[in-house]
Design a protein around this motif. Structure first.
Motif, PDB file in Angstrom:
ATOM      1  N   UNK A  25      18.983  39.421 -50.617  1.00  0.00           N
ATOM      2  CA  UNK A  25      18.505  38.446 -49.647  1.00  0.00           C
ATOM      3  C   UNK A  25      19.637  37.808 -48.844  1.00  0.00           C
ATOM      4  N   UNK A  26      20.869  37.854 -49.344  1.00  0.00           N
ATOM      5  CA  UNK A  26      21.964  37.113 -48.727  1.00  0.00           C
ATOM      6  C   UNK A  26      23.117  37.985 -48.246  1.00  0.00           C
ATOM      7  N   UNK A  27      23.286  39.157 -48.828  1.00  0.00           N
ATOM      8  CA  UNK A  27      24.429  40.011 -48.486  1.00  0.00           C
ATOM      9  C   UNK A  27      23.975  41.428 -48.162  1.00  0.00           C
ATOM     10  N   UNK A  28      24.771  42.084 -47.305  1.00  0.00           N
ATOM     11  CA  UNK A  28      24.685  43.530 -47.124  1.00  0.00           C
ATOM     12  C   UNK A  28      26.104  44.074 -47.186  1.00  0.00           C
ATOM     13  N   UNK A  29      26.340  44.977 -48.132  1.00  0.00           N
ATOM     14  CA  UNK A  29      27.663  45.535 -48.376  1.00  0.00           C
ATOM     15  C   UNK A  29      27.583  47.041 -48.213  1.00  0.00           C
ATOM     16  N   UNK A  30      28.433  47.589 -47.337  1.00  0.00           N
ATOM     17  CA  UNK A  30      28.452  49.027 -47.098  1.00  0.00           C
ATOM     18  C   UNK A  30      29.759  49.601 -47.619  1.00  0.00           C
ATOM     19  N   UNK A  31      29.653  50.652 -48.435  1.00  0.00           N
ATOM     20  CA  UNK A  31      30.787  51.271 -49.116  1.00  0.00           C
ATOM     21  C   UNK A  31      30.861  52.741 -48.708  1.00  0.00           C
ATOM     22  N   UNK A  32      32.031  53.181 -48.258  1.00  0.00           N
ATOM     23  CA  UNK A  32      32.233  54.581 -47.868  1.00  0.00           C
ATOM     24  C   UNK A  32      32.641  55.399 -49.086  1.00  0.00           C
ATOM     25  N   UNK A  33      31.698  56.109 -49.685  1.00  0.00           N
ATOM     26  CA  UNK A  33      32.029  56.932 -50.848  1.00  0.00           C
ATOM     27  C   UNK A  33      32.952  58.083 -50.471  1.00  0.00           C
ATOM     28  N   UNK A  34      32.806  58.624 -49.263  1.00  0.00           N
ATOM     29  CA  UNK A  34      33.604  59.778 -48.855  1.00  0.00           C
ATOM     30  C   UNK A  34      34.971  59.402 -48.289  1.00  0.00           C
ATOM     31  N   UNK A  35      35.290  58.118 -48.256  1.00  0.00           N
ATOM     32  CA  UNK A  35      36.619  57.691 -47.801  1.00  0.00           C
ATOM     33  C   UNK A  35      37.092  56.510 -48.641  1.00  0.00           C
ATOM     34  N   UNK A  36      37.627  56.823 -49.794  1.00  0.00           N
ATOM     35  CA  UNK A  36      38.311  55.834 -50.594  1.00  0.00           C
ATOM     36  C   UNK A  36      37.454  54.807 -51.295  1.00  0.00           C
ATOM     37  N   UNK A  37      36.120  54.893 -51.148  1.00  0.00           N
ATOM     38  CA  UNK A  37      35.286  53.797 -51.636  1.00  0.00           C
ATOM     39  C   UNK A  37      35.512  52.528 -50.845  1.00  0.00           C
ATOM     40  N   UNK A  38      35.946  52.672 -49.571  1.00  0.00           N
ATOM     41  CA  UNK A  38      36.238  51.512 -48.728  1.00  0.00           C
ATOM     42  C   UNK A  38      34.987  50.675 -48.496  1.00  0.00           C
ATOM     43  N   UNK A  39      35.143  49.351 -48.538  1.00  0.00           N
ATOM     44  CA  UNK A  39      34.087  48.432 -48.105  1.00  0.00           C
ATOM     45  C   UNK A  39      34.277  48.211 -46.608  1.00  0.00           C
TER      46      UNK A  39
END
Length: 316
Positions: A25-39
């Protein structure tokens, strides 16, 4: 069943790369699994504020590891965001015959994905990767619970060799607009000392002020190291507040890096306004060999693992 309420998890593709979206309800976090696990997104939904700094050049698929032996290869594919840094921090370095790139190796590698929990109460995913030039396995688990504005990250690094090996381990957290503004205040615990950038530790490091103020655009670039944390935490007070907590026993240093537009040549061209506040096991930003020489590098024995925790929370 796919949900559009409470805690939820989606898999998407960004620029041809696999990514995960953890949301509540408060956050949206996007993580790149194919590039370093970058947020690459840490969006506080009530204020529509993304805390992550994104580079003007945008997201690019990283080069193969064998092509990434210098600073340029990292910067060319640096989209901003938040990186896991292991086993080399900062400049390229040679360790026991292995050439390690800027912030290499894991920041440029694809990570495997395992969904641990996918319920309305909590979502959790574990990412894992093996480094290619040193024999390490790295894991990190992202957790987001319903109703909270806090992301929990649990990390583990394991030496898979029958010999002891050194490493640097850190979280390359970079903050930018719209969250970061001139006058935003940075608070750290009392008693923390500031060590200027150098190739070895200065034991006479200055005392840190309790409050720092983010300078206006055009201010000089800088990097310093903070240490003396009894408890690992800092806060940033801007239009919304942020609190970061971590294991100070594992990462006793906080790198404070700022690039505010004064660098008008490569790679920033005067376009960057970013402050990094980066918990690290070691210093300086001269690479693993320098950290070994000054005694700050981590040492992992055969089959030994180390764990750490990171918590990033928006305080509205």
């Amino acid at each position: 069943m796919r949900r559009n309420w409470a805690a939820r998890l989606r898999e998407i593709t960004i620029e041809g790369m696999r990514a995960l979206v953890l949301e509540n309800e408060r956050l949206r976090v996007t993580v790149l699994a194919d590039k370093g696990g970058d947020v690459v997104e840490f969006l506080h939904k009530p204020s529509d504020t993304d805390l992550v700094w994104l580079s003007p050049q945008g997201l690019r698929r990283p080069l193969p590891p064998q092509a990434a032996d210098d600073v340029g290869a990292f910067v060319d594919h640096y989209e901003g965001g938040w990186q896991e840094v292991f086993p080399n921090g900062g400049a390229p370095s040679v360790y026991r015959g292995a050439r390690l790139a800027q912030h290499g190796e894991v920041a440029g590698l694809p990570w495997s994905v395992e969904v641990l929990t996918d319920t309305a109460r909590e979502v959790a995913v574990r990412l894992a990767v093996r480094t290619r030039r040193l024999p390490y396995r790295v894991e990190k688990t992202f957790r987001l619970a319903s109703g909270t504005a806090a992301l929990e990250v649990e990390g583990r690094v394991t030496n898979e060799a029958p010999v002891a090996l050194h490493a640097m381990w850190g979280h390359h957290l970079a903050f930018g607009r719209p969250f970061l503004r001139p006058g935003a205040r940075i608070r750290v615990p009392e008693g923390v000392r500031v060590i200027p950038h150098a190739t070895s530790i200065d034991p006479r490091g200055r005392r840190a002020e309790e409050l720092f103020t983010v300078p206006p655009p055009g201010s000089p670039s800088e990097i310093v190291y903070l240490t003396g944390f009894d408890t690992g935490w800092y806060e940033v007070a801007s239009q919304v507040g942020l609190r970061v907590e971590w294991d100070a026993e594992v990462m006793p240093y906080l790198w404070l890096w700022q690039e505010l537009g004064a660098s008008t040549d490569w790679p920033w061209w005067g376009a960057a306004y970013v402050v990094g506040l980066e918990p690290f096991s070691s210093m300086p930003t001269d690479g693993l060999s320098a950290a070994v020489d000054n005694g700050t590098a981590m040492l992992l024995g055969p089959a030994q693992s180390r764990t750490s925790r990171l918590r990033v929370e928006v305080i509205a």
